[in-house]
Design a protein around this motif. Structure first.
Motif, short mmCIF file in Angstrom:
data_model
loop_
_atom_site.label_atom_id
_atom_site.label_comp_id
_atom_site.label_asym_id
_atom_site.label_seq_id
_atom_site.Cartn_x
_atom_site.Cartn_y
_atom_site.Cartn_z
N SER A 10 59.64 -11.10 36.05
CA SER A 10 60.83 -11.26 34.96
C SER A 10 61.74 -10.08 35.75
CB SER A 10 60.75 -10.76 33.54
OG SER A 10 61.91 -10.52 33.09
N ARG A 12 64.83 -9.98 34.61
CA ARG A 12 66.04 -9.59 33.56
C ARG A 12 65.82 -8.19 32.79
NH1 ARG A 12 64.26 -11.20 28.22
NH2 ARG A 12 62.51 -12.85 28.08
N THR A 48 76.95 -13.45 28.28
CA THR A 48 75.69 -14.16 28.54
C THR A 48 75.20 -13.99 29.98
OG1 THR A 48 76.70 -16.24 27.54
CG2 THR A 48 74.54 -16.54 28.58
N ALA A 49 73.67 -13.71 30.18
CA ALA A 49 72.99 -13.49 31.14
C ALA A 49 73.22 -11.94 31.84
CB ALA A 49 73.34 -14.60 32.51
N HIS A 77 67.32 -12.09 26.69
CA HIS A 77 67.95 -11.30 27.73
C HIS A 77 67.33 -10.01 27.93
CE1 HIS A 77 71.33 -14.14 26.59
NE2 HIS A 77 71.89 -13.94 27.62
N GLU A 203 65.93 -17.15 36.12
CA GLU A 203 65.48 -16.80 34.97
C GLU A 203 66.21 -17.34 33.85
OE1 GLU A 203 62.69 -13.41 33.09
OE2 GLU A 203 63.71 -13.12 34.90
N MET A 204 67.51 -16.81 33.98
CA MET A 204 68.59 -17.05 32.86
C MET A 204 69.20 -18.39 32.65
SD MET A 204 67.96 -14.21 31.36
CE MET A 204 69.10 -14.62 30.08
N ILE A 207 69.16 -20.44 29.30
CA ILE A 207 70.50 -19.60 28.23
C ILE A 207 71.66 -20.14 28.90
CG2 ILE A 207 70.88 -17.54 27.16
CD1 ILE A 207 67.99 -16.85 27.07
#
Length: 292
Positions: A10, A12, A48-49, A77, A203-204, A207
């Motif tokens: 990950s 994030r 977002t993100a 997130h 990865e994001m 979403i």
């Protein structure tokens, strides 16, 4: 696997709140929350993100001046696990999480809420629905104020398709996402966080696709709620935003009572891109609030 742990690959985690942080149960899911300092509470809500680390430098500036800065990673997130409720990402969903968090984090205290992009839209919804739970809103290029016309609908469809391609693992997406983010965050002060966001882009992507889909729904238009706000509001607008443009949001924003507007260098997040000017404007705004 423990829900609070992230996969070893990950990226994030670097975007979100940094240790020490806690996990808080709210609205059927868990979110990571960091708290720094003591004094007047300020709750920071990211785009977002992005993640709670967006506000790292702001916290360093405000904590010595008598503020408690609290940052949240939205579900999926930063350090937060994916939304256990399986409700797709949207300002409406995040507003529900926010309203559940407020008494858990602050009791009867009323924080100043800083919200950026979808975080600003969530703060606006919560401020409309429960104004008694907060003392003021600082809305940084919030979503939901521009008309949902043919132009907006077309752009939303293009971006949903773009992020769905990223979610499918399109080989071209990482480079395209990096180019896209040069339009979202500019200025040297934002470069480190922009690099982290870009690294986490693939990865994001799922979403991001959910959130952008939600922006095209009828209930995403918040103009009427904004005009009914009964709270002090500071619009802190990064003036070069090409996605959430002031020119398209102006009509709704200027009808918000008890509101003032200030403009900053940057494309989407004044506190990241023009930090010193934002901090000065925030302190001027707070000095005029009745926080008793």
């Amino acid at each position: 696997m423990n829900q609070s742990r992230l996969p070893v690959h990950s990226f994030r985690a670097a975007v979100g709140v940094q240790k020490p942080y806690d996990f808080v149960e709210a609205a059927g899911t868990r979110v990571a929350v960091s708290r720094r300092g003591a004094g007047t509470p300020v709750l920071c809500l990211h785009a977002t993100a992005h993640g709670g680390r967006d506000f790292e430098n702001l916290a360093e500036a405000l904590v010595p001046q008598g503020f408690e800065v609290v940052c949240v990673d939205w579900p999926g997130h930063g350090a937060s696990p994916v939304d256990a409720s399986r409700v797709p990402a949207s300002a409406k969903r995040y507003a529900a999480i926010l309203l559940a968090l407020l008494p858990l984090l602050f009791g009867k205290a009323k924080p100043i809420i800083i919200g950026n992009s979808i975080g600003g839209a969530a703060a606006l919804i919560a401020g409309h629905d429960q104004p008694e739970a907060m003392s003021a809103l600082v809305l940084c290029n919030p979503g939901g104020l521009a008309p949902l016309d043919l132009v907006a609908t077309h752009v939303i469809k293009l971006l949903v398709a773009f992020f769905k391609a990223g979610a499918r693992g399109a080989s071209w997406f990482p480079q395209a996402f990096e180019l896209y983010y040069r339009l979202v965050l500019s200025g040297p002060a934002a470069h480190a966080q922009r690099a982290r966001i870009v690294a986490a882009g693939p990865e994001m992507a799922p979403i991001l696709a959910q959130a952008w889909h939600s922006f095209g729904l009828v209930d995403a238009n918040l103009a009427e709620r904004a005009q009914a706000l009964n709270l002090p509001v500071l619009f802190a607008w990064a003036k070069s935003d090409q996605i959430v443009a002031w020119s398209r949001s102006k009509r709704a924003a200027e009808k918000v009572p008890h509101a003032r507007v200030e403009f900053f260098k940057g494309n989407h997040a004044a506190f990241l891109e023009d930090p010193q000017a934002f901090q000065s404007a925030f302190l001027r705004f707070v000095r005029n609030l009745d926080l008793t």
